[in-house]
Design a protein around this motif. Structure first.
Motif, PDB file in Angstrom:
ATOM      1  N   MET A   1       0.906  -1.319   0.159  1.00 39.83           N
ATOM      2  CA  MET A   1      -0.010  -0.008   0.111  1.00 39.83           C
ATOM      3  C   MET A   1       0.746   1.047  -0.133  1.00 39.83           C
ATOM      4  O   MET A   1       2.120   1.168   0.661  1.00 39.83           O
ATOM      5  CB  MET A   1      -0.948  -0.165   1.265  1.00 39.83           C
ATOM      6  CG  MET A   1      -1.882  -1.052   1.094  1.00 39.83           C
ATOM      7  SD  MET A   1      -3.294  -0.790  -0.006  1.00 39.83           S
ATOM      8  CE  MET A   1      -4.676  -0.377   0.952  1.00 39.83           C
ATOM      9  N   ASN A   2       0.388   2.284  -0.696  1.00 39.48           N
ATOM     10  CA  ASN A   2       1.133   3.399  -0.833  1.00 39.48           C
ATOM     11  C   ASN A   2       0.396   4.430   0.128  1.00 39.48           C
ATOM     12  O   ASN A   2      -0.975   4.396   0.240  1.00 39.48           O
ATOM     13  CB  ASN A   2       1.293   3.902  -2.422  1.00 39.48           C
ATOM     14  CG  ASN A   2       1.902   2.935  -3.059  1.00 39.48           C
ATOM     15  OD1 ASN A   2       3.145   2.400  -2.582  1.00 39.48           O
ATOM     16  ND2 ASN A   2       1.532   2.680  -4.036  1.00 39.48           N
ATOM     17  N   THR A   3       1.063   5.692   0.316  1.00 34.67           N
ATOM     18  CA  THR A   3       0.417   6.734   1.182  1.00 34.67           C
ATOM     19  C   THR A   3       0.518   8.027   0.319  1.00 34.67           C
ATOM     20  O   THR A   3       1.156   8.299  -0.615  1.00 34.67           O
ATOM     21  CB  THR A   3       1.289   7.240   2.456  1.00 34.67           C
ATOM     22  OG1 THR A   3       1.530   5.833   3.133  1.00 34.67           O
ATOM     23  CG2 THR A   3       0.691   8.245   3.284  1.00 34.67           C
ATOM     24  N   TYR A   4      -0.797   8.644   0.496  1.00 29.94           N
ATOM     25  CA  TYR A   4      -1.255   9.750  -0.393  1.00 29.94           C
ATOM     26  C   TYR A   4      -1.635  10.690   0.452  1.00 29.94           C
ATOM     27  O   TYR A   4      -2.504  10.834   1.386  1.00 29.94           O
ATOM     28  CB  TYR A   4      -2.450   9.295  -1.273  1.00 29.94           C
ATOM     29  CG  TYR A   4      -1.982   8.338  -2.350  1.00 29.94           C
ATOM     30  CD1 TYR A   4      -1.205   8.625  -3.612  1.00 29.94           C
ATOM     31  CD2 TYR A   4      -2.201   6.969  -2.166  1.00 29.94           C
ATOM     32  CE1 TYR A   4      -0.622   7.719  -4.470  1.00 29.94           C
ATOM     33  CE2 TYR A   4      -1.554   6.071  -3.042  1.00 29.94           C
ATOM     34  CZ  TYR A   4      -0.888   6.398  -4.230  1.00 29.94           C
ATOM     35  OH  TYR A   4      -0.476   5.429  -5.190  1.00 29.94           O
ATOM     36  N   LEU A   5      -1.214  11.950   0.046  1.00 32.67           N
ATOM     37  CA  LEU A   5      -1.593  13.274   0.689  1.00 32.67           C
ATOM     38  C   LEU A   5      -2.652  13.824  -0.209  1.00 32.67           C
ATOM     39  O   LEU A   5      -2.369  13.821  -1.449  1.00 32.67           O
ATOM     40  CB  LEU A   5      -0.272  14.247   0.851  1.00 32.67           C
ATOM     41  CG  LEU A   5      -0.772  15.573   1.306  1.00 32.67           C
ATOM     42  CD1 LEU A   5      -1.261  15.622   2.763  1.00 32.67           C
ATOM     43  CD2 LEU A   5       0.387  16.495   1.070  1.00 32.67           C
TER      44      LEU A   5
ATOM     45  N   ILE B   1      -6.222  19.117   4.489  1.00 30.77           N
ATOM     46  CA  ILE B   1      -5.478  17.966   4.261  1.00 30.77           C
ATOM     47  C   ILE B   1      -6.043  16.653   4.892  1.00 30.77           C
ATOM     48  O   ILE B   1      -6.590  16.865   5.887  1.00 30.77           O
ATOM     49  CB  ILE B   1      -4.032  18.239   4.683  1.00 30.77           C
ATOM     50  CG1 ILE B   1      -3.770  18.334   6.154  1.00 30.77           C
ATOM     51  CG2 ILE B   1      -3.463  19.532   3.826  1.00 30.77           C
ATOM     52  CD1 ILE B   1      -2.603  18.162   6.689  1.00 30.77           C
ATOM     53  N   SER B   2      -5.535  15.719   4.095  1.00 33.14           N
ATOM     54  CA  SER B   2      -5.932  14.349   4.694  1.00 33.14           C
ATOM     55  C   SER B   2      -5.067  13.521   4.315  1.00 33.14           C
ATOM     56  O   SER B   2      -4.092  13.760   3.195  1.00 33.14           O
ATOM     57  CB  SER B   2      -7.453  13.698   4.446  1.00 33.14           C
ATOM     58  OG  SER B   2      -8.425  14.445   4.810  1.00 33.14           O
TER      59      SER B   2
ATOM     60  N   VAL C   1      -3.639   1.190  -3.126  1.00 35.57           N
ATOM     61  CA  VAL C   1      -2.635   0.333  -3.894  1.00 35.57           C
ATOM     62  C   VAL C   1      -1.952   1.394  -4.916  1.00 35.57           C
ATOM     63  O   VAL C   1      -0.497   0.861  -5.065  1.00 35.57           O
ATOM     64  CB  VAL C   1      -3.280  -0.842  -4.717  1.00 35.57           C
ATOM     65  CG1 VAL C   1      -2.380  -1.417  -5.469  1.00 35.57           C
ATOM     66  CG2 VAL C   1      -4.024  -1.601  -3.601  1.00 35.57           C
ATOM     67  N   ASP C   2      -2.521   2.184  -5.577  1.00 37.56           N
ATOM     68  CA  ASP C   2      -1.895   2.947  -6.583  1.00 37.56           C
ATOM     69  C   ASP C   2      -2.763   4.400  -6.760  1.00 37.56           C
ATOM     70  O   ASP C   2      -3.586   4.499  -5.962  1.00 37.56           O
ATOM     71  CB  ASP C   2      -1.660   2.144  -7.816  1.00 37.56           C
ATOM     72  CG  ASP C   2      -3.166   1.692  -8.345  1.00 37.56           C
ATOM     73  OD1 ASP C   2      -4.322   2.424  -8.089  1.00 37.56           O
ATOM     74  OD2 ASP C   2      -2.850   0.711  -9.162  1.00 37.56           O
ATOM     75  N   LEU C   3      -2.169   5.223  -7.766  1.00 36.96           N
ATOM     76  CA  LEU C   3      -2.719   6.613  -7.669  1.00 36.96           C
ATOM     77  C   LEU C   3      -4.317   6.338  -8.264  1.00 36.96           C
ATOM     78  O   LEU C   3      -4.997   7.219  -7.830  1.00 36.96           O
ATOM     79  CB  LEU C   3      -2.100   7.127  -8.444  1.00 36.96           C
ATOM     80  CG  LEU C   3      -2.542   8.728  -8.967  1.00 36.96           C
ATOM     81  CD1 LEU C   3      -2.533   9.594  -7.762  1.00 36.96           C
ATOM     82  CD2 LEU C   3      -1.532   9.428  -9.989  1.00 36.96           C
ATOM     83  N   GLU C   4      -4.529   5.369  -9.339  1.00 35.03           N
ATOM     84  CA  GLU C   4      -5.870   5.155  -9.614  1.00 35.03           C
ATOM     85  C   GLU C   4      -6.929   4.707  -8.572  1.00 35.03           C
ATOM     86  O   GLU C   4      -7.911   5.432  -8.619  1.00 35.03           O
ATOM     87  CB  GLU C   4      -5.806   4.218 -10.820  1.00 35.03           C
ATOM     88  CG  GLU C   4      -5.214   4.488 -12.087  1.00 35.03           C
ATOM     89  CD  GLU C   4      -5.916   5.780 -12.614  1.00 35.03           C
ATOM     90  OE1 GLU C   4      -6.903   5.936 -12.776  1.00 35.03           O
ATOM     91  OE2 GLU C   4      -5.042   6.801 -13.111  1.00 35.03           O
ATOM     92  N   ALA C   5      -6.400   3.978  -7.611  1.00 41.68           N
ATOM     93  CA  ALA C   5      -7.204   3.479  -6.672  1.00 41.68           C
ATOM     94  C   ALA C   5      -7.260   4.702  -5.640  1.00 41.68           C
ATOM     95  O   ALA C   5      -8.499   4.737  -4.952  1.00 41.68           O
ATOM     96  CB  ALA C   5      -6.539   2.298  -5.882  1.00 41.68           C
TER      97      ALA C   5
ATOM     98  N   ALA D   1      -1.091  13.461  -3.979  1.00 48.27           N
ATOM     99  CA  ALA D   1      -0.008  13.076  -4.142  1.00 48.27           C
ATOM    100  C   ALA D   1       0.676  12.309  -3.552  1.00 48.27           C
ATOM    101  O   ALA D   1       0.331  11.842  -2.473  1.00 48.27           O
ATOM    102  CB  ALA D   1       1.134  14.439  -4.041  1.00 48.27           C
ATOM    103  N   GLU D   2       1.295  10.977  -4.232  1.00 46.09           N
ATOM    104  CA  GLU D   2       1.843   9.719  -3.355  1.00 46.09           C
ATOM    105  C   GLU D   2       3.185  10.432  -2.590  1.00 46.09           C
ATOM    106  O   GLU D   2       3.772  11.090  -3.145  1.00 46.09           O
ATOM    107  CB  GLU D   2       2.334   8.791  -4.422  1.00 46.09           C
ATOM    108  CG  GLU D   2       3.030   7.675  -3.742  1.00 46.09           C
ATOM    109  CD  GLU D   2       3.300   6.397  -4.797  1.00 46.09           C
ATOM    110  OE1 GLU D   2       3.716   5.430  -4.281  1.00 46.09           O
ATOM    111  OE2 GLU D   2       3.038   6.526  -5.807  1.00 46.09           O
ATOM    112  N   ALA D   3       3.030  10.028  -1.378  1.00 50.06           N
ATOM    113  CA  ALA D   3       4.246  10.269  -0.457  1.00 50.06           C
ATOM    114  C   ALA D   3       5.392   9.489  -1.108  1.00 50.06           C
ATOM    115  O   ALA D   3       5.527   8.394  -1.256  1.00 50.06           O
ATOM    116  CB  ALA D   3       3.817   9.961   0.676  1.00 50.06           C
TER     117      ALA D   3
END
Length: 103
Positions: free
Chosen positions: A1-5, A65-66, A71-75, A95-97
């Motif tokens: 899993m990726n983290t997104y701002l 902000i949150s 899983v990816d940018l599309e998700a 934006a992906e961290a």
């Protein structure tokens, strides 16, 4: 899993602010574990640069902000699309961290 701002931009406070907040909280709850930190709303900002502080107001100000996981940018974008902030004329920058090694 990726983290997104998520950076909420624009939008004015809707007439029925309590209903909007209830809708937003329901959206946060629906995200479940994908919502890492629901974040905070913010007041008007100032920009600090090497040449000083600007009082110029942006046409698209930051309003909060949150942080989410996906899983990816599309998700991540699919999770964001139902957000009530979009229904009141706002936008959400995502934006992906970056994962940086700690020294």
């Amino acid at each position: 899993m990726n983290t997104y701002l998520l950076v909420y931009r624009g939008a004015v406070q809707p007439e029925n602010g309590q209903q909007h907040m209830a809708d937003w909280m329901a959206w946060v709850k629906d995200l479940g574990d994908a919502m890492v930190d629901p974040g905070i709303p913010v007041l008007p900002s100032k920009t600090i640069t090497a040449s000083g502080i600007s009082d110029t107001r942006s046409d698209n100000p930051i309003s909060g902000i949150s942080i989410i996981k996906a899983v990816d940018l599309e998700a991540a974008m699919a999770l964001i699309r139902p957000c009530p902030h979009l229904r009141i004329g706002g936008g959400i920058e995502v934006a992906e961290a970056m994962n940086l090694p700690m020294a």
